[in-house]
Design an enzyme around this catalytic site. Structure first.
Site, short mmCIF file in Angstrom:
data_model
loop_
_atom_site.label_atom_id
_atom_site.label_comp_id
_atom_site.label_asym_id
_atom_site.label_seq_id
_atom_site.Cartn_x
_atom_site.Cartn_y
_atom_site.Cartn_z
N SER A 1 2.60 37.78 64.40
CA SER A 1 2.92 36.55 65.09
C SER A 1 3.51 36.75 66.48
O SER A 1 3.59 35.79 67.25
CB SER A 1 3.90 35.73 64.24
OG SER A 1 5.12 36.42 64.09
N LYS B 1 10.34 37.29 72.33
CA LYS B 1 9.71 36.35 71.40
C LYS B 1 10.56 35.10 71.27
O LYS B 1 11.79 35.18 71.22
CB LYS B 1 9.53 37.04 70.04
CG LYS B 1 8.72 36.24 69.03
CD LYS B 1 8.52 37.03 67.74
CE LYS B 1 7.61 36.32 66.75
NZ LYS B 1 7.38 37.10 65.52
N SER C 1 4.48 41.51 62.08
CA SER C 1 4.30 40.74 63.33
C SER C 1 4.60 41.48 64.62
O SER C 1 4.28 40.97 65.69
CB SER C 1 5.14 39.47 63.27
OG SER C 1 4.47 38.53 62.48
N1 GLN Z 1 1.34 37.63 59.14
C1 GLN Z 1 2.52 37.68 58.35
C2 GLN Z 1 2.91 36.28 57.94
O1 GLN Z 1 2.27 35.39 58.35
C3 GLN Z 1 3.62 38.37 59.06
C4 GLN Z 1 4.38 37.51 59.97
C5 GLN Z 1 5.60 38.16 60.56
O2 GLN Z 1 5.79 39.37 60.46
N2 GLN Z 1 6.44 37.33 61.14
O3 GLN Z 1 3.83 36.06 57.23
#
Ligand code: GLN
Length: 434
Positions: free
Chosen positions: A107, A32, A131
């Site tokens: 994400s 990532k 994410s």
């Molecule tokens: N969807 C969640 C957010 O937007 C989780 C994102 C993440 O785990 N980085 O904060």
């Protein structure tokens, strides 16, 4: 395929140690793009860091390459990890390899899509509120969010540091667990990592991968009604079938109640945005990253840099986070959210007096169509209802494919007690074995 679906932001390699032996020798890993790689740009999916090249690698990168794995590229992601679809990236959306009209989840969508498309054997994501697990569920692969403190965050560019962990994504539970074996363990560079030798059961002698033996005979699985209520019926049915398969192998299920989780997503977003507003203050155009060519004073230059460098979702969160922390509102929002966080932690602790793992759908919905949730941030936030509790409570959680509904992947989530990675790996391996 990986190019068609826009899984990578940058395709550059860091070769693994050719002399290494073990399960990751010669494996390829997609990383990532918020995990620092020395000499390879690390963008966080943001215009702000489009040309940023870190001077050092994250601890997890060194551990993987020492174990023989070769990094094959940096994967696309929602900007700074803020999203559930990988559509907020400044580098365009990633598509779901299972159905290219749909999102891969987020994400860490590029990482899950790369694995699902066969562009890498395994991948790393980061999980602040789901994410790793969300894209694993949407792409039909396995994702693990480790217990807070199990994996070093040194070199992970922070979004909300009290919630997030780096975690593996792979095609099977055993492969994901093999990556966890390599990246887990304390790190002098990250004071929040724990020395596992003093924690019972935290570092199984044979490693986590050996626990993927499918043996759930005698295991007790708690099924919280709150994490099924309101979920898409097709998702619920698929997840219930997978849980029935665990029962057929000798596990016992019991209905439980976790009333606090009804407030988890609200508490999560207040805390995550508050921490983000502070963490992202460092992007001011002075030390690194984008800098506007404003010739105004410092204040103007700072504002312009951030206006140009950040996308809409990031700006929304910085504004809301700053608001939630401001005098007069701190008690009303931030403090309340911390209370809710403590309640979620207590609820799970009490549940683990009676059960070994807690099972639910990972995502309450099937993968969104591209563009579907972009105009409706609230809808996107609510999709995190089932994943955020584990982050608030610092607990380990895994998403494993439960089956398909209408040809789309559905993930089953298993949450374990603190440092109970071995148990969730074992239970998840029984789901994929059926
Ligand atoms: N969807 C969640 C957010 O937007 C989780 C994102 C993440 O785990 N980085 O904060």
């Amino acid at each position: 395929m990986a190019a068609d679906i826009n899984a990578f932001v940058t395709e550059e390699r860091i070769e693994g140690d050719a002399d290494a032996a073990g399960p990751l020798a010669d494996a390829t890993v997609a990383v990532k793009d918020n995990i620092s790689t020395e000499g390879i740009r690390t963008t966080c999916g943001s215009e702000m860091l489009a040309d940023y090249v870190p001077p050092y690698s994250a601890t997890v990168i060194d551990r993987l390459t020492d174990a023989g794995a070769t990094v094959v590229g940096k994967t696309n992601m929602d900007e700074f990890g803020m999203g559930t679809t990988t559509e907020t990236s400044a580098f365009g959306p990633t598509r779901n390899p299972v159905d290219t009209d749909r999102v891969p989840g987020g994400s860490s969508g590029g990482s899950a899509a790369a694995v699902a498309a066969g562009a890498a054997d395994v991948a790393l994501g980061s999980d602040t509120g789901g994410s790793v697990r969300c894209p694993a569920a949407f792409c039909g692969v396995v994702g693990i969010k480790p217990t807070y403190g199990l994996v070093s965050r040194y070199g992970l560019i922070a979004y909300a540091n009290s919630l997030e962990q780096i975690g593996p994504i792979a095609g099977t539970v055993e492969e994901a667990a093999a990556v966890l074996d390599v990246i887990a363990g304390d790190d002098p560079h990250d004071g929040t990592t724990r020395d596992l030798s003093g924690i019972e059961g935290a570092a199984p002698e044979a490693g986590y991968a050996a626990a993927a033996d499918g043996d759930v005979d005698g295991m007790t699985i708690g099924v919280p009604t709150e994490l099924f209520d309101g979920a898409d019926e097709r998702v619920v049915e698929t997840v219930e079938d997978a849980i029935a398969a665990l029962e057929a192998r000798g596990a016992e299920t019991t209905e439980i109640s976790l009333p606090s989780v009804e407030h988890a997503v609200q508490a999560y977003y207040v805390i995550a945005m508050a921490e983000a507003s502070s963490n992202l203050a460092r992007f001011d155009g002075v030390r690194y990253g984008h800098r506007s060519d404003s010739d105004g004073n410092w204040n103007e230059s700072f504002a312009e840099t951030r206006e140009e460098g950040f996308g809409a979702e990031v700006k929304r969160r910085i504004l809301l986070g700053t608001y939630a922390l401001s005098a007069g509102y701190h008690d009303k929002y931030y403090e309340k959210a911390q209370d809710a966080r403590a309640w979620v932690r207590q609820d799970f602790e009490a549940a683990f007096d009676d059960v070994d793992v807690v099972a639910s759908p990972t995502m309450p919905v099937l993968p969104f169509e591209l563009g579907e949730s972009l105009d409706d941030p609230l809808r996107m936030y609510l999709a995190d209802a089932n994943t955020t509790p584990a982050n608030l409570a610092n607990l380990p959680a895994i998403s494993v494919p439960a089956g398909e509904a209408d040809g789309l992947p559905v993930g089953l989530q298993l949450v374990g007690p603190k440092f109970g990675e071995e148990t969730i790996v074992r239970a998840a391996s029984a789901v994929e074995d059926r």
